[in-house]
Design a protein around this motif. Structure first.
Motif, mmCIF file in Angstrom:
data_model
loop_
_atom_site.group_PDB
_atom_site.id
_atom_site.type_symbol
_atom_site.label_atom_id
_atom_site.label_comp_id
_atom_site.label_asym_id
_atom_site.label_seq_id
_atom_site.Cartn_x
_atom_site.Cartn_y
_atom_site.Cartn_z
ATOM 1 N N SER A 197 -24.082 -20.759 27.865
ATOM 2 C CA SER A 197 -24.571 -20.052 26.680
ATOM 3 C C SER A 197 -25.961 -19.474 26.903
ATOM 4 N N ASP A 198 -26.233 -18.375 26.185
ATOM 5 C CA ASP A 198 -27.560 -17.729 26.197
ATOM 6 C C ASP A 198 -28.001 -17.324 27.591
ATOM 7 N N THR A 219 -13.549 -27.456 28.235
ATOM 8 C CA THR A 219 -14.579 -27.090 27.245
ATOM 9 C C THR A 219 -15.498 -26.033 27.850
ATOM 10 N N LEU A 220 -15.696 -24.947 27.112
ATOM 11 C CA LEU A 220 -16.500 -23.831 27.615
ATOM 12 C C LEU A 220 -17.375 -23.277 26.492
ATOM 13 N N VAL A 221 -18.643 -23.043 26.814
ATOM 14 C CA VAL A 221 -19.582 -22.458 25.850
ATOM 15 C C VAL A 221 -20.137 -21.173 26.448
ATOM 16 N N CYS A 246 -11.472 -26.159 23.896
ATOM 17 C CA CYS A 246 -12.604 -25.920 22.998
ATOM 18 C C CYS A 246 -13.426 -24.759 23.542
ATOM 19 N N LEU A 247 -13.707 -23.791 22.688
ATOM 20 C CA LEU A 247 -14.521 -22.640 23.056
ATOM 21 C C LEU A 247 -15.668 -22.502 22.057
ATOM 22 N N ASP A 248 -16.887 -22.531 22.569
ATOM 23 C CA ASP A 248 -18.091 -22.389 21.723
ATOM 24 C C ASP A 248 -18.091 -23.415 20.591
ATOM 25 N N THR A 249 -17.849 -24.658 20.940
ATOM 26 C CA THR A 249 -17.873 -25.811 20.009
ATOM 27 C C THR A 249 -16.785 -25.747 18.943
#
Length: 604
Positions: A197-198, A219-221, A246-249
């Motif tokens: 992220s970011d 799980t991936l953000v 899970c994607l972006d929480t």
């Protein structure tokens, strides 16, 4: 030289934290304070349970900060119960998790290998620019490097810990194609959770193609990357990585997967560009400008409009010089003040110099720039509905992300136009009315014009058309300006819908209103002075007829004075100026919607 002096090693920080545990000092370790069988009865000793209480009591001076490792409190208890076990190797091998956050660590040295059973290493919010993998324990399962100074992954992917399951690289300057090549299953075979992220990833298809090789990834953000601003996110990601849970929480449901099924097979539809729609709705709370207009003033018209800045795509010929490029970028900047223009020029300079994309090397030059935009102009009303809607297509996703993080400024402006009667020959014909009045008031002789024929009178009337009005140059002033945060669009929101409160505007606070009030006050004083002098000359007798006019003026002045005071008294109760404003990113809700939106553009 300065870099070496200012560098802070991870081992130095860890040693300091271990020393602060005071494992050999009261109430831990050996000492006369421990009560044993051989202790003399008169010695001041403490029971073991009392010593343990001193470690955990909230108000105890021997209670130390241990959040940097979950094993630190247990290690202190061992120092009370069995201090003989605490030799150096035992201490290093006891730690399985270390969390060194915000300590300005810049170097990970090989002393970290002493922690031979370390499984979790959190080094967020430090100044680490390079990760030597040979200095990481092979037992590591969790590695968090969020908010550091990483700019490349090539060094991190050599001799990696084979058991690594969780990796956090968020808020780093990562995003190159070389970084994408190091995010594959060959480098991270056991990776279950990944946080990117970011960062600065822009190539959505290339990144997802690499991540699809991570067979264990669940799980991936990705939120906060430039490509997440495109309409194809998150649909293309969901369909490209079927193993994700899970994607972006957010947990992925079966219905969501079904909506985007088939989108990954049509990768030719995916374009890394964003579509943002800006809307300006109703404006309320602007005071009525007619309340401050003098009756003797020329014809005055008022108009109101909203200006705002937004990033837009520009295409210019490579043969144009830099000055021509900037002139092409200044779309509607004449509606901004000097201060706003300077801010916009600075943003344009920064954006145009950093975010350049060449589509055709010989003919054109594409870039994004922040420029001023304006709504249409409306006359005043209590509620003005601008109904302004504009869609911006932006290819520079990195520039759009920076723009959203900064936010935009919205300004309410007023345009005043003074109109004067146009000078013409007919006006000169009518000028003799002045000496006529003098003769009439002098000896009562008949005016020469009156002796004319009726035909002349009709001709004079025909020669007097309605006077044309000549408009002065518009006078513009900024009523209020407000900053609108848009950062939530970067972190996953699709729409920002706000009712901007710009505060109450007092009519007398403007320069124009202050000038008008001064002129009215001066006129009132002069009328009162004339009225007073007339009373002194006339005494208590009958007032001459020619004093009626000043009386009327004085009366008018009193009315104006009352208006000014009433304006001052009611301005406190004015409602705040509000503007309805929203920015919405286009997001595909299903694969079929993507086909419907994109195919017409491709056919055209």
């Amino acid at each position: 030289m300065l870099t070496d002096m200012s560098s802070i090693k991870l081992s130095a920080v860890l040693e300091k934290q271990i020393q602060r545990l005071c494992l050999n000092d009261f109430p831990c370790g050996y000492g006369t304070w421990r009560k044993t069988k051989d202790s003399p009865e008169e010695a001041e000793t403490e029971d073991i349970h009392a010593l343990l209480d001193l470690l955990s009591c909230p108000h105890s001076p021997w209670r130390h900060e241990t959040s940097w490792s979950p094993q630190a409190p247990a290690l202190r208890q061992l120092a009370v119960l069995t201090p003989e076990r605490l030799h150096t190797d035992f201490i290093y091998n006891y730690f399985t998790a270390l969390r060194i956050v915000g300590k300005d660590v810049s170097v990970i040295d090989d002393s970290l290998l002493k922690f031979s059973k370390l499984e979790e290493l959190v080094l967020s919010d430090n100044r680490i620019s390079e990760i030597p993998p040979e200095n990481l324990p092979s037992t590591l399962k969790i590695l968090e490097l969020r908010a550091n100074r990483l700019s490349a992954l090539n060094s991190l992917t050599n001799c990696l810990p084979p058991r690594l399951e969780y990796l956090s690289l968020g808020s780093n300057s990562l995003g190159s194609h070389d970084d994408i090549r190091h995010l594959t299953g060959r480098h991270w075979p056991q990776l279950v959770s990944l946080d990117l992220s970011d960062c600065e990833f822009k190539a959505q298809q290339a990144l997802l193609s690499a991540l699809s090789t991570l067979t264990c990834l669940r799980t991936l953000v990705l939120e906060g990357n430039p490509f997440t601003l495109a309409p194809s996110y998150p649909g293309f990601t969901v369909d490209s990585l079927p193993q994700l849970s899970c994607l972006d929480t957010s947990w992925l449901s079966a219905d969501e997967r079904q909506c985007f099924r088939g989108l990954a097979k049509n990768s030719d539809l995916i374009v890394d560009r964003a579509s943002a729609t800006v809307s300006v709705g109703r404006v309320k709370g602007i005071p009525n400008p007619l309340m401050r207009v003098d009756e003797n003033a020329p014809v005055v018209t008022y108009a109101y409009f909203i200006t705002y800045e937004f990033i837009s795509h520009q295409t210019v010929n490579l043969n144009l010089d830099r000055k021509s490029e900037l002139e092409a970028a200044h779309v509607t900047e004449d509606c901004f003040s000097d201060a706003d223009l300077q801010s916009i020029r600075n943003c344009e300079k920064e954006s145009s110099t950093q975010d350049v994309m060449v589509y055709t090397e010989e003919t054109c030059h594409d870039f994004s720039t922040v420029s001023g935009h304006s709504t249409s102009k409306l006359t005043w009303s209590e509620c003005m509905d601008f109904s302004h809607t504009q869609t911006y297509i932006v290819s520079d996703l990195g520039g759009l992300k920076r723009f959203f993080n900064r936010g935009l400024y919205l300004t309410i402006e007023e345009e005043k136009v003074l109109s004067w009667p146009a000078a013409s020959e007919d006006v000169h014909v009518a000028n003799p009315s002045r000496p006529v009045k003098e003769k009439k008031s002098g000896k009562g002789k008949e005016s020469p014009i009156k002796s004319g024929s009726t035909k002349d009178k009709c001709t004079d009337k025909k020669k007097k058309p309605v006077p044309e009005l000549v408009q002065d140059a518009p006078i513009r002033r900024i009523l209020r300006s407000v900053h609108i945060p848009l950062q939530s669009l970067v972190t996953g929101a699709q729409k920002v819908d706000v009712l901007c409160d710009l505060g109450a505007l007092r009519p007398e606070s403007g320069v124009e209103a202050q000038t008008l009030e001064k002129d009215l006050g001066k006129k009132i004083k002069e009328d009162k002075k004339k009225d007073k002098e007339s009373k002194q000359r006339g005494g208590s007798g009958t007032k001459p007829k020619n004093i009626a006019a000043p009386k009327g003026k004085g009366k008018g002045g009193q009315e104006c004075e009352m208006d000014v005071h009433s304006e001052n008294s009611t301005s406190v109760r004015l409602e705040p100026m509000t503007v309805e404003f929203n920015v919405e990113l286009e997001k595909w809700q299903s694969a079929s919607e993507a086909h419907q939106l994109l195919l017409p553009h491709q056919n055209s």
